[in-house]
Design a protein around this motif. Sequence first.
Motif, PDB file in Angstrom:
ATOM      1  N   CYS A  38       0.843  -1.204   0.000  1.00 46.10           N
ATOM      2  CA  CYS A  38       0.000   0.000   0.000  1.00 46.10           C
ATOM      3  C   CYS A  38       0.873   1.247   0.000  1.00 46.10           C
ATOM      4  O   CYS A  38       2.046   1.212   0.334  1.00 46.10           O
ATOM      5  N   HIS A  39       0.271   2.327  -0.373  1.00 38.64           N
ATOM      6  CA  HIS A  39       0.900   3.646  -0.418  1.00 38.64           C
ATOM      7  C   HIS A  39       0.115   4.545   0.528  1.00 38.64           C
ATOM      8  O   HIS A  39      -1.108   4.634   0.426  1.00 38.64           O
ATOM      9  N   LEU A  40       0.806   5.183   1.462  1.00 37.01           N
ATOM     10  CA  LEU A  40       0.155   6.094   2.404  1.00 37.01           C
ATOM     11  C   LEU A  40       0.636   7.512   2.122  1.00 37.01           C
ATOM     12  O   LEU A  40       1.796   7.842   2.364  1.00 37.01           O
ATOM     13  N   LEU A  41      -0.245   8.326   1.590  1.00 39.01           N
ATOM     14  CA  LEU A  41       0.115   9.686   1.177  1.00 39.01           C
ATOM     15  C   LEU A  41       0.687  10.529   2.306  1.00 39.01           C
ATOM     16  O   LEU A  41       1.554  11.363   2.079  1.00 39.01           O
ATOM     17  N   LEU A  42       0.200  10.331   3.526  1.00 38.75           N
ATOM     18  CA  LEU A  42       0.623  11.175   4.643  1.00 38.75           C
ATOM     19  C   LEU A  42       1.792  10.585   5.428  1.00 38.75           C
ATOM     20  O   LEU A  42       2.168  11.121   6.465  1.00 38.75           O
ATOM     21  N   ALA A  43       2.392   9.508   4.968  1.00 36.11           N
ATOM     22  CA  ALA A  43       3.497   8.858   5.682  1.00 36.11           C
ATOM     23  C   ALA A  43       4.827   9.435   5.208  1.00 36.11           C
ATOM     24  O   ALA A  43       5.625   8.770   4.568  1.00 36.11           O
ATOM     25  N   LYS A  44       5.046  10.681   5.510  1.00 36.57           N
ATOM     26  CA  LYS A  44       6.259  11.347   5.044  1.00 36.57           C
ATOM     27  C   LYS A  44       7.422  11.200   6.012  1.00 36.57           C
ATOM     28  O   LYS A  44       8.569  11.191   5.614  1.00 36.57           O
ATOM     29  N   ASP A  45       7.157  11.088   7.297  1.00 37.55           N
ATOM     30  CA  ASP A  45       8.206  10.988   8.303  1.00 37.55           C
ATOM     31  C   ASP A  45       7.934   9.761   9.167  1.00 37.55           C
ATOM     32  O   ASP A  45       7.532   8.724   8.676  1.00 37.55           O
ATOM     33  N   THR A  46       8.091   9.908  10.454  1.00 38.68           N
ATOM     34  CA  THR A  46       7.815   8.839  11.403  1.00 38.68           C
ATOM     35  C   THR A  46       6.320   8.572  11.452  1.00 38.68           C
ATOM     36  O   THR A  46       5.516   9.493  11.398  1.00 38.68           O
ATOM     37  N   ILE A  47       5.952   7.291  11.541  1.00 39.44           N
ATOM     38  CA  ILE A  47       4.536   6.927  11.638  1.00 39.44           C
ATOM     39  C   ILE A  47       4.298   6.158  12.937  1.00 39.44           C
ATOM     40  O   ILE A  47       5.224   5.638  13.537  1.00 39.44           O
ATOM     41  N   SER A  48       3.057   6.095  13.344  1.00 36.18           N
ATOM     42  CA  SER A  48       2.636   5.244  14.457  1.00 36.18           C
ATOM     43  C   SER A  48       1.778   4.136  13.869  1.00 36.18           C
ATOM     44  O   SER A  48       0.984   4.374  12.961  1.00 36.18           O
ATOM     45  N   PHE A  49       1.967   2.918  14.349  1.00 34.67           N
ATOM     46  CA  PHE A  49       1.172   1.805  13.854  1.00 34.67           C
ATOM     47  C   PHE A  49       0.989   0.784  14.963  1.00 34.67           C
ATOM     48  O   PHE A  49       1.663   0.820  15.983  1.00 34.67           O
ATOM     49  N   GLY A  50       0.057  -0.105  14.780  1.00 34.00           N
ATOM     50  CA  GLY A  50      -0.192  -1.156  15.754  1.00 34.00           C
ATOM     51  C   GLY A  50      -0.807  -2.358  15.067  1.00 34.00           C
ATOM     52  O   GLY A  50      -1.134  -2.317  13.891  1.00 34.00           O
ATOM     53  N   ILE A  51      -0.954  -3.422  15.806  1.00 34.54           N
ATOM     54  CA  ILE A  51      -1.554  -4.633  15.259  1.00 34.54           C
ATOM     55  C   ILE A  51      -2.712  -5.062  16.148  1.00 34.54           C
ATOM     56  O   ILE A  51      -2.791  -4.677  17.317  1.00 34.54           O
ATOM     57  N   TYR A  52      -3.612  -5.825  15.577  1.00 35.86           N
ATOM     58  CA  TYR A  52      -4.740  -6.341  16.348  1.00 35.86           C
ATOM     59  C   TYR A  52      -5.199  -7.644  15.716  1.00 35.86           C
ATOM     60  O   TYR A  52      -4.824  -7.974  14.590  1.00 35.86           O
ATOM     61  N   ALA A  53      -5.981  -8.388  16.450  1.00 39.98           N
ATOM     62  CA  ALA A  53      -6.569  -9.627  15.938  1.00 39.98           C
ATOM     63  C   ALA A  53      -8.060  -9.574  16.204  1.00 39.98           C
ATOM     64  O   ALA A  53      -8.500  -9.044  17.223  1.00 39.98           O
ATOM     65  N   CYS A  54      -8.827 -10.101  15.278  1.00 38.50           N
ATOM     66  CA  CYS A  54     -10.278 -10.118  15.457  1.00 38.50           C
ATOM     67  C   CYS A  54     -10.869 -11.312  14.738  1.00 38.50           C
ATOM     68  O   CYS A  54     -10.223 -11.939  13.908  1.00 38.50           O
ATOM     69  N   SER A  55     -12.093 -11.621  15.069  1.00 38.58           N
ATOM     70  CA  SER A  55     -12.811 -12.714  14.428  1.00 38.58           C
ATOM     71  C   SER A  55     -13.969 -12.129  13.638  1.00 38.58           C
ATOM     72  O   SER A  55     -14.697 -11.277  14.144  1.00 38.58           O
ATOM     73  N   PRO A  56     -14.155 -12.576  12.400  1.00 38.38           N
ATOM     74  CA  PRO A  56     -15.254 -12.031  11.600  1.00 38.38           C
ATOM     75  C   PRO A  56     -16.619 -12.583  12.017  1.00 38.38           C
ATOM     76  O   PRO A  56     -17.631 -12.132  11.542  1.00 38.38           O
ATOM     77  N   GLU A  57     -16.617 -13.548  12.908  1.00 34.05           N
ATOM     78  CA  GLU A  57     -17.866 -14.143  13.373  1.00 34.05           C
ATOM     79  C   GLU A  57     -18.006 -13.892  14.868  1.00 34.05           C
ATOM     80  O   GLU A  57     -17.114 -13.349  15.503  1.00 34.05           O
ATOM     81  N   LYS A  58     -19.104 -14.329  15.439  1.00 35.29           N
ATOM     82  CA  LYS A  58     -19.333 -14.134  16.873  1.00 35.29           C
ATOM     83  C   LYS A  58     -18.659 -15.255  17.659  1.00 35.29           C
ATOM     84  O   LYS A  58     -19.296 -16.050  18.332  1.00 35.29           O
ATOM     85  N   SER A  59     -17.334 -15.329  17.550  1.00 33.17           N
ATOM     86  CA  SER A  59     -16.558 -16.307  18.300  1.00 33.17           C
ATOM     87  C   SER A  59     -15.492 -15.548  19.080  1.00 33.17           C
ATOM     88  O   SER A  59     -15.352 -14.346  18.948  1.00 33.17           O
ATOM     89  N   SER A  60     -14.766 -16.254  19.887  1.00 32.70           N
ATOM     90  CA  SER A  60     -13.724 -15.583  20.664  1.00 32.70           C
ATOM     91  C   SER A  60     -12.451 -16.418  20.648  1.00 32.70           C
ATOM     92  O   SER A  60     -12.474 -17.620  20.392  1.00 32.70           O
ATOM     93  N   PHE A  61     -11.345 -15.765  20.899  1.00 32.75           N
ATOM     94  CA  PHE A  61     -10.053 -16.425  20.986  1.00 32.75           C
ATOM     95  C   PHE A  61      -9.109 -15.477  21.714  1.00 32.75           C
ATOM     96  O   PHE A  61      -9.420 -14.299  21.912  1.00 32.75           O
ATOM     97  N   THR A  62      -7.983 -15.984  22.110  1.00 29.80           N
ATOM     98  CA  THR A  62      -6.962 -15.168  22.750  1.00 29.80           C
ATOM     99  C   THR A  62      -5.793 -15.036  21.780  1.00 29.80           C
ATOM    100  O   THR A  62      -5.322 -16.034  21.232  1.00 29.80           O
ATOM    101  N   ALA A  63      -5.335 -13.824  21.559  1.00 33.94           N
ATOM    102  CA  ALA A  63      -4.180 -13.574  20.698  1.00 33.94           C
ATOM    103  C   ALA A  63      -3.084 -12.947  21.547  1.00 33.94           C
ATOM    104  O   ALA A  63      -3.344 -12.023  22.320  1.00 33.94           O
TER     105      ALA A  63
END
Length: 87
Positions: A38-63
């Motif tokens: 991907c190309h991020l137009l506003l990513a000219k200098d330092t960026i902040s980012f993070g990760i997450y996990a999710c389920s597309p259904e009504k289930s649960s899990f631990t990540a």
Amino acid sequence: MEIAANIKTIWYRLSRREDDFCIEYSLDGEIFHQMRICHLLLAKDTISFGIYACSPEKSSFTATFTNFNFGECVWKAHNGEQPNMIN
């Protein structure tokens, strides 16, 4: 990305060249497969980012996320471009 329920460990890698990003995954920590570029137009200098996990259904899990590393960009450059470090 859909991940089969029997997969218990997965590696992710984010590489950056200026304002272009490549996200990859691996099931063994050695062989990585491209998920998205991907190309991020506003990513000219330092960026902040993070990760997450999710389920597309009504289930649960631990990540649990471990072993974060920052280093040289491993996204192979083309046409004479030089890779840069992720910020």
